[in-house]
Design a protein around this motif. Structure first.
Motif, mmCIF file in Angstrom:
data_model
loop_
_atom_site.group_PDB
_atom_site.id
_atom_site.type_symbol
_atom_site.label_atom_id
_atom_site.label_comp_id
_atom_site.label_asym_id
_atom_site.label_seq_id
_atom_site.Cartn_x
_atom_site.Cartn_y
_atom_site.Cartn_z
ATOM 1 N N UNK A 205 0.818 -1.346 -0.042
ATOM 2 C CA UNK A 205 -0.103 0.252 0.032
ATOM 3 C C UNK A 205 0.664 1.029 -0.005
ATOM 4 N N UNK A 206 2.019 1.285 0.502
ATOM 5 C CA UNK A 206 2.824 2.306 0.530
ATOM 6 C C UNK A 206 3.850 2.550 -1.022
ATOM 7 N N UNK A 207 3.417 1.844 -1.903
ATOM 8 C CA UNK A 207 4.118 2.030 -3.059
ATOM 9 C C UNK A 207 4.259 3.248 -3.539
ATOM 10 N N UNK A 208 5.371 3.593 -4.170
ATOM 11 C CA UNK A 208 5.675 4.864 -4.818
ATOM 12 C C UNK A 208 5.379 4.796 -6.391
ATOM 13 N N UNK A 209 5.506 6.295 -6.944
ATOM 14 C CA UNK A 209 5.223 6.261 -8.329
ATOM 15 C C UNK A 209 6.253 5.324 -9.052
ATOM 16 N N UNK A 210 7.266 5.664 -8.909
ATOM 17 C CA UNK A 210 8.305 4.820 -9.478
ATOM 18 C C UNK A 210 8.134 3.356 -9.490
ATOM 19 N N UNK A 211 7.693 2.740 -8.044
ATOM 20 C CA UNK A 211 7.462 1.637 -7.674
ATOM 21 C C UNK A 211 6.434 1.077 -8.535
ATOM 22 N N UNK A 212 5.269 1.794 -8.580
ATOM 23 C CA UNK A 212 4.193 1.447 -9.522
ATOM 24 C C UNK A 212 4.556 1.292 -11.064
ATOM 25 N N UNK A 213 5.400 2.020 -11.647
ATOM 26 C CA UNK A 213 5.807 1.620 -13.089
ATOM 27 C C UNK A 213 6.500 0.238 -12.883
ATOM 28 N N UNK A 294 1.778 -24.008 -1.900
ATOM 29 C CA UNK A 294 3.203 -24.657 -2.303
ATOM 30 C C UNK A 294 4.049 -24.979 -0.814
ATOM 31 N N UNK A 295 4.973 -25.708 -1.016
ATOM 32 C CA UNK A 295 5.721 -26.053 -0.077
ATOM 33 C C UNK A 295 6.456 -24.838 0.588
ATOM 34 N N UNK A 296 7.063 -23.973 -0.289
ATOM 35 C CA UNK A 296 7.701 -22.924 -0.027
ATOM 36 C C UNK A 296 7.786 -21.879 -1.122
ATOM 37 N N UNK A 297 8.034 -21.005 -0.785
ATOM 38 C CA UNK A 297 8.280 -19.651 -2.034
ATOM 39 C C UNK A 297 9.480 -18.878 -1.588
ATOM 40 N N UNK A 298 10.020 -18.155 -2.401
ATOM 41 C CA UNK A 298 11.070 -17.297 -2.302
ATOM 42 C C UNK A 298 10.607 -15.887 -2.917
ATOM 43 N N UNK A 299 10.704 -14.812 -2.074
ATOM 44 C CA UNK A 299 10.250 -13.493 -2.427
ATOM 45 C C UNK A 299 11.441 -12.613 -2.608
ATOM 46 N N UNK A 300 11.522 -11.717 -3.665
ATOM 47 C CA UNK A 300 12.470 -10.501 -4.096
ATOM 48 C C UNK A 300 11.745 -9.193 -4.399
ATOM 49 N N UNK A 301 12.188 -8.240 -3.833
ATOM 50 C CA UNK A 301 11.782 -6.897 -3.747
ATOM 51 C C UNK A 301 10.874 -6.767 -2.832
ATOM 52 N N UNK A 302 10.186 -5.433 -2.478
ATOM 53 C CA UNK A 302 9.504 -5.114 -1.296
ATOM 54 C C UNK A 302 8.330 -4.645 -1.706
ATOM 55 N N UNK A 303 7.917 -4.729 -2.950
ATOM 56 C CA UNK A 303 6.322 -4.196 -3.202
ATOM 57 C C UNK A 303 6.281 -2.600 -3.080
ATOM 58 N N UNK A 304 7.223 -1.637 -2.721
ATOM 59 C CA UNK A 304 7.069 -0.286 -2.474
ATOM 60 C C UNK A 304 7.938 0.410 -3.615
ATOM 61 N N UNK A 305 9.251 0.290 -3.679
ATOM 62 C CA UNK A 305 9.955 1.012 -4.867
ATOM 63 C C UNK A 305 9.974 -0.037 -5.975
ATOM 64 N N UNK A 306 9.627 -1.127 -5.945
ATOM 65 C CA UNK A 306 9.464 -2.054 -6.911
ATOM 66 C C UNK A 306 8.692 -3.222 -6.703
ATOM 67 N N UNK A 307 8.395 -4.143 -7.534
ATOM 68 C CA UNK A 307 7.299 -5.220 -7.196
ATOM 69 C C UNK A 307 8.103 -6.098 -6.099
ATOM 70 N N UNK A 308 7.073 -6.919 -5.567
ATOM 71 C CA UNK A 308 7.382 -8.033 -4.619
ATOM 72 C C UNK A 308 7.099 -9.104 -5.375
ATOM 73 N N UNK A 309 8.232 -10.069 -5.699
ATOM 74 C CA UNK A 309 7.777 -11.129 -6.378
ATOM 75 C C UNK A 309 7.984 -12.515 -5.711
ATOM 76 N N UNK A 310 7.025 -13.360 -5.688
ATOM 77 C CA UNK A 310 7.185 -14.670 -5.082
ATOM 78 C C UNK A 310 7.232 -15.739 -6.048
ATOM 79 N N UNK A 311 8.440 -16.498 -5.859
ATOM 80 C CA UNK A 311 8.301 -17.889 -6.663
ATOM 81 C C UNK A 311 8.012 -18.965 -5.907
ATOM 82 N N UNK A 312 6.967 -19.923 -6.393
ATOM 83 C CA UNK A 312 6.320 -20.907 -5.487
ATOM 84 C C UNK A 312 6.942 -22.128 -6.059
#
Length: 322
Positions: A205-213, A294-312
């Motif tokens: 919810x705190x994502x920035x304008x650049x993060x939204x792009x 899924x048994x586990x997932x790995x997340x990259x990025x924080x969802x604010x200045x860029x996407x948070x992406x989870x791989x399941x």
């Protein structure tokens, strides 16, 4: 896909007594919830609910905010933040269905098992075989070293009480996270290769304008990767060094959409506790309910200045090591 015979039978694990109300900011989704036996109330009409109401809050158009949370301070709330992932009608209907099919008691039992395991003297968790497979074997093997500052975000209970605001994510997964600025292995460090079936893109919810792009580009990337099938990720010293699917390399594009400043370091180790949902999962959807299946997932990025992406990673055995 499994039929929903008695949705209240699943949600009764959370709300043992009283009506169960589906509150949403999307009228068609509310009508669909009513078709599954829930009582639909628009988000605009929350003030009409008596104190102590049992609420499943489906947010298809609004991100979670302090203003929305205040509306529910006297209720029991399971919140499903659809808009943080994909608020399109198809994804929203899918997320509703998966919410109704979730076995919350089993998820709570699995969460308790993992919390106990992580509290033990274990210093590592190995996903996959104990011994490293040959280089040609397409087998997930990830060694997760656990640091002394490790903390777990989860709701290892089924029932929700008055005043509780519980995210569906906390019910269906254990999330171990670190900040992008965190240095060293005080929380966790991962190394190895995994084969993911699902990819999620999430917005804070705190994502920035650049993060939204970046997040918009991440959605396009997610669709492309998902269409190619299994995704191979290799990590070294907690950094993603390669990501590929269908013979294509996606490492640089993942670096771009998750914010290059974070250098593709893994920021989340997620443990799925909603495994009973797996036969019903459709990995094409960008739905938070897929995350815990899924048994586990790995997340990259924080969802604010860029996407948070989870791989399941849908299937893997695991071992606690001293």
């Amino acid at each position: 896909m499994q039929d929903i015979v008695n949705p209240a039978g699943c949600l009764r694990q959370i709300f043992p007594e009283g009506d169960i109300v589906a509150v949403t900011d999307d009228a068609p989704l509310g009508s669909e919830a009513a078709g599954h036996g829930l009582r639909y109330v628009s988000l605009d009409d929350v003030a009409t609910l008596p104190a102590g109401s049992n609420v499943v809050l489906f947010l298809s158009h609004n991100l979670i905010s302090k203003k929305i949370r205040i509306l529910f301070k006297h209720h029991r709330v399971l919140v499903v933040p659809i808009a943080s992932f994909d608020g399109t009608p198809e994804a929203a209907r899918y997320t509703l269905r998966m919410t109704l099919l979730t076995d919350y008691l089993k998820a709570a039992e699995t969460a308790t098992y993992w919390i106990d395991g992580l509290r033990s003297p274990a210093k590592k968790v190995v996903f996959g075989p104990l011994a490293a497979p040959g280089e040609s074997a397409d087998v997930t093997r990830l060694v997760c070293s656990l640091g002394p500052s490790l903390t777990v975000d989860a709701w290892p209970h089924a029932e929700i009480g008055v005043g509780d605001w519980v995210s569906i994510g906390s019910c269906c997964e254990l999330s171990i996270t670190k900040q992008p600025s965190s240095n060293g292995d005080d929380i966790f460090s991962m190394e190895g290769t995994v084969y993911a079936s699902g990819v999620l893109v999430a917005r804070d919810p705190r994502s920035t304008e650049a993060g939204g792009v970046r997040i918009r580009r991440a959605h396009q990337l997610r669709t492309e990767m998902t269409d190619l099938g299994s995704i191979t990720l290799s990590l070294k010293d907690n950094v993603l060094v390669s990501a590929s699917a269908g013979g294509k390399d996606f490492t640089e594009r993942l670096l771009d959409v998750t914010n290059p400043d974070h250098g593709l370091q893994a920021l989340e180790l997620g443990i799925g506790t909603n495994l009973a949902l797996l036969p019903n999962v459709d990995w094409r959807h960008n739905s938070q309910l897929n995350e815990g299946a899924g048994v586990m997932h790995i997340g990259f990025g924080e969802g604010i200045t860029g996407a948070h992406m989870d791989f399941i990673i849908p299937e893997s055995d695991h071992h606690f090591l001293p």
